[in-house]
Design an enzyme around this catalytic site. Structure first.
Site, PDB file in Angstrom:
ATOM      1  N   LYS A  45       5.464  60.699  44.519  1.00  0.00           N
ATOM      2  CA  LYS A  45       5.522  59.117  45.067  1.00  0.00           C
ATOM      3  C   LYS A  45       5.124  58.817  46.273  1.00  0.00           C
ATOM      4  CE  LYS A  45       9.570  59.167  41.843  1.00  0.00           C
ATOM      5  NZ  LYS A  45      10.964  59.105  41.621  1.00  0.00           N
ATOM      6  N   VAL A  47      12.850  66.912  42.600  1.00  0.00           N
ATOM      7  CA  VAL A  47      13.832  67.822  41.833  1.00  0.00           C
ATOM      8  C   VAL A  47      13.399  69.067  41.541  1.00  0.00           C
ATOM      9  CG1 VAL A  47      15.194  65.637  40.901  1.00  0.00           C
ATOM     10  CG2 VAL A  47      13.424  66.871  39.680  1.00  0.00           C
TER      11      VAL A  47
END
Ligand code: GLU
Length: 297
Positions: A61, A251
């Protein structure tokens, strides 16, 4: 110093929980650990499993944001810059805030940024992959197709977010296209070495490895600021307190942190705390910054 940081993180190594929302992530060894430092002048050093590729997940991102901003436009009208105070995949704020996600690092915001990059380039995933390849010098860097497929299969929440955003007119491309590119860039496999080199443009105030400019120094500062306030899920305050650097986690267990004017650090270990940040990676970054004093504060 990297060795000392790795040793300092050993007590928490393997503690926490490996992300298991898709099988491809759950299979990773929780005791793996790597850390790399890429300095502004081109050196790169590493310890442990620093050359082992892992799933970069939300670290992507950061690169979609930088590439989306690099070509100008009105991205900040479509996504905010405030911490959300909610989990990264939460739907609740989107309705009260009329389809404008709180920031580019929660899933909703990253979906909007991916849409923008898709409009700008016609291939949002390819733009991220090619940027990472160029900055790291690793021509083999790519998405893991099994992870991408699994993301799509288990992507009900992301699909809900994307449709909801589209219902407010905040997507220009078809939902399916945007999601496909979003899953693909989240599924990129890269090592601590690759990511520290790729993150170095933020330590070089927007300058890429080849000396060309990706971002103005002002935009590089802004991206770093949003990373500091929003880059580590709903624990950015704790990360700022402990590490004192702009950082973006995923994650997959990676954390990329920027030391403006000095270099970029990437630490990776798959076991996560409840917020979704790697316990050992954050521990090692904390130890490194505490020992060197290389924080922005
Ligand atoms: N691809 C993941 C998702 O959208 C990103 C998770 C993360 O690293 O935050 O759920």
């Amino acid at each position: 110093m990297l060795c000392e940081a790795m040793e300092a993180a050993r007590p928490v190594l393997g503690t926490g929980k490996v992300a298991d929302y898709i099988p491809a992530l759950a299979a990773v060894d929780p005791n793996a650990f790597g850390m790399a430092l890429a300095t502004v002048d081109g050196d790169v050093h590493g310890v442990g499993d620093w050359e082992q590729p892992f799933s970069i997940q939300s670290i992507s991102k950061l690169f979609t944001l930088a590439l989306g901003l690099a070509r100008g436009g009105d991205l900040w009208k479509r996504v905010g810059r405030e911490p959300s105070g909610n989990p990264f995949n939460s739907l609740v704020q989107l309705e009260t805030e009329q389809g404008i996600p709180r920031n580019p690092f929660i899933n909703a915001g990253a979906i909007v940024v991916t849409d923008r990059l898709q409009t700008l380039t016609g291939d949002a995933f390819g733009a991220v992959r090619d940027f990472l390849r160029a900055e790291s010098g690793n021509a083999l860097l790519d998405a893991d197709p099994a992870v991408a497929e699994s993301e799509a299969l288990h992507g009900h929440r992301n699909a809900a977010l994307a449709h909801f955003i589209a219902s407010y007119g905040n997507l220009d491309n078809p939902v399916e296209t945007v999601l496909q590119h979003y899953y693909a860039h989240c599924s990129i496999a890269a090592s601590c070495r690759d990511l520290s080199l790729a993150g170095r443009f933020l330590a070089r105030h927007g300058l890429r490895a080849d000396g060309s400019r990706l971002l103005s120094s002002s935009d590089a500062k802004r991206v770093n600021a949003v990373m500091l306030t929003c880059g580590t899920y709903d624990a950015a305050g704790e990360f700022a307190y402990r590490v004192g650097l702009p950082g973006k986690s995923g994650v997959g267990g990676g954390v990329l942190a920027v030391m403006p004017g000095r270099g970029a650090l990437c630490a990776w270990s798959p076991a996560l705390d409840q917020a979704g940040n790697s316990l050992a990676a954050v521990g090692a970054l904390d130890a490194f910054v505490t020992a060197t004093g290389w924080s922005v504060f």
